[in-house]
Scaffold this motif. Structure first.
Motif, short mmCIF file in Angstrom:
data_model
loop_
_atom_site.label_atom_id
_atom_site.label_comp_id
_atom_site.label_asym_id
_atom_site.label_seq_id
_atom_site.Cartn_x
_atom_site.Cartn_y
_atom_site.Cartn_z
N PHE A 1 0.82 -1.22 0.00
CA PHE A 1 0.00 0.00 0.00
C PHE A 1 0.86 1.26 0.00
O PHE A 1 0.34 2.36 0.19
CB PHE A 1 -0.93 -0.01 1.22
N ARG A 2 2.15 1.12 -0.19
CA ARG A 2 3.06 2.25 -0.19
C ARG A 2 3.90 2.23 -1.45
O ARG A 2 4.66 1.29 -1.70
CB ARG A 2 3.97 2.17 1.04
N GLN A 3 3.75 3.23 -2.29
CA GLN A 3 4.52 3.32 -3.53
C GLN A 3 5.71 4.23 -3.28
O GLN A 3 5.61 5.46 -3.39
CB GLN A 3 3.63 3.87 -4.66
N GLN A 4 6.82 3.64 -2.93
CA GLN A 4 7.99 4.43 -2.57
C GLN A 4 9.25 3.65 -2.91
O GLN A 4 9.28 2.42 -2.79
CB GLN A 4 7.96 4.75 -1.08
N VAL A 5 10.32 4.36 -3.31
CA VAL A 5 11.60 3.74 -3.62
C VAL A 5 12.70 4.52 -2.93
O VAL A 5 12.51 5.68 -2.51
CB VAL A 5 11.87 3.69 -5.14
N LEU A 6 13.86 3.87 -2.83
CA LEU A 6 15.05 4.49 -2.21
C LEU A 6 16.12 4.62 -3.29
O LEU A 6 16.42 3.65 -4.00
CB LEU A 6 15.56 3.63 -1.06
N ILE B 1 15.38 12.68 3.02
CA ILE B 1 16.77 12.58 2.57
C ILE B 1 17.68 12.27 3.76
O ILE B 1 17.40 12.63 4.90
CB ILE B 1 17.25 13.88 1.88
N THR B 2 18.75 11.56 3.44
CA THR B 2 19.85 11.33 4.37
C THR B 2 21.12 11.77 3.64
O THR B 2 21.07 12.09 2.45
CB THR B 2 19.93 9.85 4.77
N PRO B 3 22.26 11.76 4.30
CA PRO B 3 23.47 12.21 3.60
C PRO B 3 23.79 11.39 2.35
O PRO B 3 24.37 11.93 1.40
CB PRO B 3 24.57 12.03 4.65
N PHE B 4 23.39 10.12 2.29
CA PHE B 4 23.83 9.28 1.18
C PHE B 4 22.69 8.71 0.34
O PHE B 4 22.94 8.09 -0.69
CB PHE B 4 24.68 8.12 1.71
N ASN B 5 21.45 8.84 0.75
CA ASN B 5 20.34 8.34 -0.05
C ASN B 5 19.09 9.17 0.23
O ASN B 5 19.08 10.05 1.11
CB ASN B 5 20.08 6.85 0.20
N ALA B 6 18.05 8.86 -0.52
CA ALA B 6 16.81 9.63 -0.39
C ALA B 6 15.63 8.74 -0.74
O ALA B 6 15.74 7.81 -1.55
CB ALA B 6 16.84 10.85 -1.29
N SER B 7 14.48 9.02 -0.11
CA SER B 7 13.24 8.31 -0.41
C SER B 7 12.43 9.11 -1.42
O SER B 7 12.32 10.33 -1.30
CB SER B 7 12.42 8.10 0.87
N VAL B 8 11.90 8.39 -2.40
CA VAL B 8 11.10 9.03 -3.45
C VAL B 8 9.69 8.47 -3.39
O VAL B 8 9.50 7.25 -3.52
CB VAL B 8 11.72 8.78 -4.84
N LEU B 9 8.72 9.34 -3.20
CA LEU B 9 7.32 8.94 -3.21
C LEU B 9 6.82 8.97 -4.65
O LEU B 9 6.86 10.02 -5.31
CB LEU B 9 6.49 9.88 -2.34
N ARG C 1 -7.10 21.92 -16.56
CA ARG C 1 -6.29 21.68 -15.38
C ARG C 1 -7.07 20.93 -14.32
O ARG C 1 -8.28 21.15 -14.14
CB ARG C 1 -5.78 22.99 -14.80
N THR C 2 -6.36 20.05 -13.61
CA THR C 2 -6.96 19.31 -12.51
C THR C 2 -5.85 18.70 -11.66
O THR C 2 -4.67 19.02 -11.85
CB THR C 2 -7.91 18.20 -13.03
N ILE C 3 -6.25 17.84 -10.74
CA ILE C 3 -5.29 17.18 -9.85
C ILE C 3 -5.35 15.68 -10.09
O ILE C 3 -6.44 15.09 -10.14
CB ILE C 3 -5.61 17.48 -8.37
N ALA C 4 -4.17 15.07 -10.26
CA ALA C 4 -4.07 13.61 -10.41
C ALA C 4 -3.66 13.02 -9.08
O ALA C 4 -2.63 13.40 -8.51
CB ALA C 4 -3.07 13.26 -11.50
N LEU C 5 -4.47 12.10 -8.59
CA LEU C 5 -4.18 11.46 -7.31
C LEU C 5 -3.68 10.03 -7.53
O LEU C 5 -4.14 9.34 -8.45
CB LEU C 5 -5.45 11.43 -6.44
N GLY C 6 -2.79 9.61 -6.65
CA GLY C 6 -2.34 8.23 -6.71
C GLY C 6 -3.41 7.28 -6.21
O GLY C 6 -4.23 7.64 -5.33
N THR C 7 -3.44 6.11 -6.76
CA THR C 7 -4.46 5.12 -6.39
C THR C 7 -3.91 4.02 -5.49
O THR C 7 -4.66 3.19 -5.02
CB THR C 7 -5.04 4.47 -7.66
N GLY C 8 -2.59 4.01 -5.30
CA GLY C 8 -2.00 2.91 -4.56
C GLY C 8 -1.68 1.71 -5.45
O GLY C 8 -1.07 0.75 -4.99
N LEU C 9 -2.11 1.78 -6.70
CA LEU C 9 -1.82 0.73 -7.67
C LEU C 9 -0.74 1.23 -8.61
O LEU C 9 -0.77 2.39 -9.05
CB LEU C 9 -3.08 0.37 -8.47
#
Length: 297
Positions: free
Chosen positions: A128-133, A161-169, A188-196
């Motif tokens: 349920f979390r779309q995130q990478v390092l 962020i940390t000194p050597f890496n970072a999290s990207v949502l 114009r509008t807003i695009a929301l993430g779906t978790g998929l």
């Protein structure tokens, strides 16, 4: 009594004289060549039988050595084959990585701002979390809120962020919202993430909004978080139900979020300029609304 012949000395002298005579005749006139040839033919079977054990021994030794050498060569060739196949797989991986990096470099020229290529080193295991390092952090000048792209489109935004890496949502995370516009008509509008993975939702479009399947969604640049005009997604589903105020619009991300290995960090807007641009846009919108209210009867 027994008749005694010539003495041994006499016999030796006679034999020596005969030998010398024969050698002289053979050397000067070659009279014994035919005799020597005939004797060599007669003695050849005896010589062959005498040398046969040695020939058999050498042949057996050569056969054993050849078998060992062949087995050693076979083992060496097998190991060499394995090493070459491993190197070939590595070359194929490097070739694919090279193509991805070239795609990112082409994208960096399109963006036209300061960019940095980073590699994804980990993916969030929570479904349920779309995130990478990524392997770039504060020491590389990365800041929170920085936009992240790939060779095709928007990927996400740096959140920690940390000194050597970072999290990207990623933009498909359920907690992410991205200002976009329809490339065809500027809506114009807003695009929301779906978790998929690879799916976005546009929940705030009126039921009669001018949007259709196949429309390309691009960043609007509003909010100062992302550069404007960069591809985000393509509309794949539009449902309008009578009586409902909003249409149901689903889009598929242009970026291959489930396959990317390298990403592009962009310095199009830094945090200070982003806030400044956001304030300028808010002020411009207020002025437009004031002007429209004054023109209205």
């Amino acid at each position: 009594m027994f008749t005694q012949g010539a003495s041994i000395t006499t016999r030796l002298v006679v034999a020596a004289l005969m030998s010398i005579s024969l050698m002289v005749l053979d050397h000067r006139y070659n009279h014994l060549e035919s005799l020597r040839s005939a004797l060599s033919v007669l003695l050849y079977p005896v010589q062959y039988l005498a040398s046969l054990p040695l020939l058999l021994s050498e042949s057996a030794s050569d056969a054993i050595i050849s078998r060992n050498e062949l087995e050693e060569q076979r083992e060496n060739l097998h190991q060499e084959n394995l090493q070459l196949r491993a190197r070939l797989q590595k070359f194929e991986a490097l070739e694919a990585e090279n193509m991805r990096l070239r795609g990112l470099l082409d994208s960096s020229f399109k963006v036209g701002d300061r960019v940095l290529i980073a590699e994804i080193i980990a993916v969030e295991q929570d479904p349920f979390r779309q995130q990478v390092l990524i392997n770039k952090g504060k020491n590389s000048g990365i800041f929170e809120g920085q936009p992240v792209l790939d060779a095709n489109a928007v990927v996400g935004q740096v959140t920690h962020i940390t000194p050597f890496n970072a999290s990207v949502l990623l933009i498909t995370d359920a907690a992410h919202a991205l200002p976009i516009q329809v490339n065809r008509n500027g809506l114009r509008t807003i695009a929301l993430g779906t978790g998929l993975i690879n799916r976005l939702e546009l929940p705030h479009l009126p039921n009669n909004a001018d949007i259709q399947v196949g429309d390309l969604l691009i960043t609007s640049g509003l909010g100062g978080g992302f550069p404007s005009g960069y591809p985000v997604a393509e509309v794949i589903e539009v449902r309008r139900e009578p009586g409902q105020p909003f249409a149901s619009v689903i889009a598929q991300t242009t970026a291959h979020l489930d396959r990317i290995r390298e990403v592009l960090l962009v310095w199009t807007l830094d945090p200070d300029s982003a806030i400044e641009s956001q304030q300028q846009r808010a002020s411009a919108d207020d002025q437009e609304e004031t002007a429209e209210s004054e023109e209205a009867p």
